[in-house]
Design an enzyme around this catalytic site. Sequence first.
Site, short mmCIF file in Angstrom:
data_model
loop_
_atom_site.label_atom_id
_atom_site.label_comp_id
_atom_site.label_asym_id
_atom_site.label_seq_id
_atom_site.Cartn_x
_atom_site.Cartn_y
_atom_site.Cartn_z
N HIS A 1 -2.28 -4.58 2.27
CA HIS A 1 -3.49 -4.41 3.10
C HIS A 1 -3.43 -4.22 4.34
O HIS A 1 -4.44 -3.69 5.11
CB HIS A 1 -4.34 -5.87 3.00
CG HIS A 1 -5.82 -5.74 3.09
ND1 HIS A 1 -6.58 -4.59 2.67
CD2 HIS A 1 -6.73 -6.62 3.68
CE1 HIS A 1 -8.14 -4.65 2.88
NE2 HIS A 1 -8.04 -6.10 3.63
N ASP B 1 -6.34 7.18 -1.50
CA ASP B 1 -7.20 7.44 -0.21
C ASP B 1 -6.27 7.68 0.94
O ASP B 1 -4.96 7.12 1.09
CB ASP B 1 -7.98 6.19 0.10
CG ASP B 1 -9.42 6.18 -0.62
OD1 ASP B 1 -9.64 7.32 -1.14
OD2 ASP B 1 -10.04 5.23 -0.81
N ARG B 2 -6.64 8.20 1.71
CA ARG B 2 -6.00 8.55 3.13
C ARG B 2 -5.03 9.54 2.98
O ARG B 2 -5.06 10.98 3.57
CB ARG B 2 -5.79 7.41 3.89
CG ARG B 2 -6.63 6.39 4.30
CD ARG B 2 -6.31 5.75 5.64
NE ARG B 2 -7.41 4.83 5.86
CZ ARG B 2 -8.35 5.17 6.95
NH1 ARG B 2 -8.00 6.15 7.59
NH2 ARG B 2 -9.36 4.42 7.50
N ARG C 1 -12.43 -6.67 9.84
CA ARG C 1 -12.67 -5.62 9.11
C ARG C 1 -14.24 -5.81 8.77
O ARG C 1 -14.78 -4.58 8.42
CB ARG C 1 -12.09 -5.73 7.72
CG ARG C 1 -10.52 -5.60 7.69
CD ARG C 1 -9.83 -5.64 6.50
NE ARG C 1 -8.29 -5.86 6.60
CZ ARG C 1 -7.75 -4.71 6.69
NH1 ARG C 1 -8.11 -3.39 6.44
NH2 ARG C 1 -6.24 -4.95 6.49
N ASP D 1 -4.11 -0.38 -3.30
CA ASP D 1 -4.28 0.75 -2.29
C ASP D 1 -3.21 1.84 -2.81
O ASP D 1 -2.66 2.33 -1.80
CB ASP D 1 -4.40 0.38 -0.90
CG ASP D 1 -5.30 -0.26 -0.54
OD1 ASP D 1 -6.46 -0.59 -1.26
OD2 ASP D 1 -5.63 -0.65 0.69
N HIS E 1 -1.04 4.43 -0.22
CA HIS E 1 -2.19 5.20 -0.05
C HIS E 1 -1.92 6.85 0.13
O HIS E 1 -1.93 7.58 0.79
CB HIS E 1 -2.20 4.92 1.41
CG HIS E 1 -3.34 3.89 1.87
ND1 HIS E 1 -4.41 4.01 1.38
CD2 HIS E 1 -3.23 2.60 2.27
CE1 HIS E 1 -5.17 2.81 1.51
NE2 HIS E 1 -4.38 1.92 2.29
N ASN F 1 -8.53 -2.96 -2.12
CA ASN F 1 -9.86 -2.74 -1.77
C ASN F 1 -10.41 -1.07 -1.82
O ASN F 1 -11.41 -0.59 -1.78
CB ASN F 1 -10.33 -3.16 -0.29
CG ASN F 1 -9.53 -2.54 0.81
OD1 ASN F 1 -8.03 -2.58 0.62
ND2 ASN F 1 -10.13 -1.93 1.62
N HIS F 2 -9.05 -0.38 -1.65
CA HIS F 2 -9.48 1.10 -1.94
C HIS F 2 -9.67 1.69 -3.48
O HIS F 2 -9.66 2.89 -3.52
CB HIS F 2 -8.49 1.85 -1.23
CG HIS F 2 -8.90 2.06 0.30
ND1 HIS F 2 -9.32 2.99 0.57
CD2 HIS F 2 -8.18 1.07 1.27
CE1 HIS F 2 -9.61 3.04 1.93
NE2 HIS F 2 -8.98 1.90 2.37
N HIS G 1 -3.50 -8.67 -3.12
CA HIS G 1 -3.71 -7.42 -2.19
C HIS G 1 -4.31 -7.92 -0.82
O HIS G 1 -3.49 -7.42 0.33
CB HIS G 1 -4.76 -6.24 -2.60
CG HIS G 1 -4.88 -5.04 -1.42
ND1 HIS G 1 -3.84 -4.30 -1.44
CD2 HIS G 1 -5.75 -4.79 -0.74
CE1 HIS G 1 -4.37 -3.46 -0.63
NE2 HIS G 1 -5.45 -3.61 0.00
N ASP H 1 0.87 -1.24 0.02
CA ASP H 1 0.01 -0.06 -0.03
C ASP H 1 0.95 1.22 0.01
O ASP H 1 1.85 1.39 0.85
CB ASP H 1 -0.84 0.10 1.46
CG ASP H 1 -1.81 -1.28 1.52
OD1 ASP H 1 -1.31 -2.33 1.11
OD2 ASP H 1 -2.94 -0.96 1.95
#
Length: 549
Positions: free
Chosen positions: A478, A325-326, A451, A322, A295, A354-355, A403, A293
């Site tokens: 992840h 995001d964030r 999760r 990923d 991110h 997943n993002h 992922h 990730d």
Amino acid sequence: MLIMETGNIIAQAEEFKLQANEAFKAHKYTRAIDLYSQAIVLNGENAVYYANRAFAHTRLEEYGSAIQDASKAIEIDPKYSKGYYRRGAAHLAMGKFKEALKDFQRVKRICPNDPDATKKLKECEKAVMKLKFVEAISVPESERRSVADSVDYHTIGSGPRKSSFLTQVGVVSAAVATVATVMKLVSPEAAAKVVMVLMVVGACWWSSGLFNGTGNQEINLEVEPQYSGAKIEGDIVSLDFVKKMVDDFRNQKSLHKRYAFQIVLQMREMLKMLPSLVDIHVPEGKHLTVCGDVHGQFYDLLNIFELNGFPSEDNPYLFNGDFVDRGSFSVEVILTLFALKCMCPSAIYLARGNHESKSMNKIYGFEGEVQSKLSETFVELFAEVFCCLPLAHVINAKVFVVHGGLFSVDGVKLSDISSIDRFCEPPEEGLMCELLWSDPQPSPGRGPSKRGVGLSFGGDVTKRFLQENNLDLVVRSHEVKDEGYEIEHDGKLITVFSAPNYCDQMGNKGAFIQFKAPDMKPNIVTFSAVPHPDIKPMAYANNFLRMFS
């Protein structure tokens, strides 16, 4: 005597709670969870311990576990407002706005004079009303036109052109913005009435044929003479262009939308041709670097290239999902990775995380960032391209890279993964969901996901999957790890995470793994975070979610 023993046990539980609180303040959330768990073992009827542990789970994005703990706190004390508060926050983080609304309504009833509870309830009501409005005016999937098919970058910049689809996007965006503004100015009850009127008018307007292909919005994205940024000459994304673009991004300059369109549209065409499971061949003596990730941490991405070399045919990378995001530089990250792929397809491989999905992007910042830095059209365009990303890779028939993780059933073959129809938003169950969301667990067998999506799987599950597919190793991402990586399941599974000091608060290292042919033994390199401009993580995230960050 029994009273004294009980008193000692309660005191000992309180001491564990205090230690857990200190660990939480130090951002040591896993340690905090362990300490709260010890307190719960000693006194399992204290709602505070469960609510506090729920908060720590939320910080680790373990929203399923957070909901379980918060629900237990509520079971112990139905009038404990923090239980509903923590559960509502976890529901919100999963995009379950309606469930979150119920919890915050309960908080408000318990604490009617709490201004913070009132504020969060109002924000949740706005989010639910906005969601209902968007659902009401959305076009059925069968009638939806591809934004990518409505944009031809060859003609962008050569003068005005018409696009009815972009008119639709613009009108929907304006309508949603109008609803958001109305809800800020009036009470929720009055806003609900306005929304209902807009739904009716919008439905009539939409069905009238005004937007069925006869729209007439002119778009002119001609490159202005004063633009001094990176430029693509013709159809070829060159190394010189990529380096100039990256340097501009480093200095907080933006790329012209005309070239952003070209990169993303070329990327879509390239990804559409790939299978859901991509085989990578690394020649003898050559290597491949796997990153986890990122991110939206653009400056840490550049640091990886500083440490390990710029991507090229002789120095290829696999980024394992990923990307966005964030972190608040997600646009810079995704355009850099896409441009590198356009420049040299064998220099970089990209997997879906997943993002890379609408629901996550709407909550965790990418959608807002794209709207701010590019346009609403790019929100739809990126969503389409993300649906084209492969789901997994196999390196030299030995290393399976995905992922999330493995599956709720045994017997899944690589051919089953190859046959997944991935051109959609991630479902909430099934093989595709599990590839993107699942996590390893230390105990054998399978368990519920911490999760709330996917599952947890043990070392025996990993061993059987590798044996059945004649593989040696699973590499997945992840999950944030203190050292940037973790080796589990008797050395048969490695988690790699490449976003150091995740969200500017976790204090973790980042890592990447280099595999060299022919033996394909993992060589793990760790690194620390580097400084970045003073734009906080989640700066573009859903306003309501930022209230809990």
